[in-house]
Design an enzyme around this catalytic site. Structure first.
Site, PDB file in Angstrom:
ATOM      1  CG  ASN A 261      -7.463  -8.004   3.325  1.00 46.49           C
ATOM      2  OD1 ASN A 261      -8.388  -7.285   3.650  1.00 46.49           O
ATOM      3  ND2 ASN A 261      -7.644  -9.179   2.739  1.00 46.49           N
TER       4      ASN A 261
ATOM      5  CB  SER B  87       7.984   0.472  10.530  1.00 50.62           C
ATOM      6  OG  SER B  87       8.838  -0.646  10.588  1.00 50.62           O
ATOM      7  CB  SER B  88      10.587   3.245   7.783  1.00 49.15           C
ATOM      8  OG  SER B  88      11.099   3.157   9.078  1.00 49.15           O
TER       9      SER B  88
ATOM     10  CD  GLU C  27       5.914   5.255   5.978  1.00 55.01           C
ATOM     11  OE1 GLU C  27       5.747   5.669   7.141  1.00 55.01           O
ATOM     12  OE2 GLU C  27       6.778   4.414   5.697  1.00 55.01           O
TER      13      GLU C  27
END
Length: 155
Positions: free
Chosen positions: A37, A42-43, A99
């Protein structure tokens, strides 16, 4: 509250299916994360998180993951996804994950995500030590196709 991940790996995959969602599921399976799952993050790469390619994750686990993905039904289109990690020169400092997904080649996706990592480091005034990137591309045939590139973190 979840603990802070201590390791990270890069993976990518592609797939096709009768429906867009099944194509995405096949891409996740191809990448090796179809049975967990994903918790989309975020980054930011946590401080002290090390790059390790070989760790496995038990099925059903809640897994912090930064990923880029794209699904298309348009025959003949090339789709690509990439993810990159920038490691800080200071080992105890955090890093950055970027990404990308788009209608382009694998090589273009790699270049774009690497530039995004460099830009993120410049914006933060941080010194970049190393960039690691993975990318995948696929040409859409007669069925929906999907690509995914992910930075998977674990404990």
């Amino acid at each position: 509250m979840l603990p802070t991940p201590r390791k990270i790996k890069l993976i990518s995959g592609s797939g096709e299916g009768e429906e867009k969602l099944s194509a995405f599921d096949r891409a996740l399976m191809d990448a090796g994360i179809g049975n967990v799952n994903l918790i989309r993050v975020s980054s930011i790469l946590p401080p002290g998180c090390s790059y390790e390619e070989g760790f496995s994750i038990p099925p059903g686990s809640l897994v912090p993951t930064a990923y880029g993905s794209l699904v298309s039904e348009e025959p003949g289109r090339e789709i690509a996804a990439a993810v990159g990690i920038g490691f800080s020169r200071a080992a105890e400092d955090y890093g950055v994950i970027m990404e990308f997904a788009g209608f382009c080649s694998r090589e273009e996706a790699e270049m774009r995500v690497a530039e995004m990592v460099r830009e993120a480091f410049r914006a933060r005034g941080k010194e970049l030590l190393e960039i690691k990137v993975t990318a995948v591309s696929r040409r859409v045939d007669s069925r929906p196709a999907a690509v995914v590139a992910a930075a998977v973190m674990w404990y």
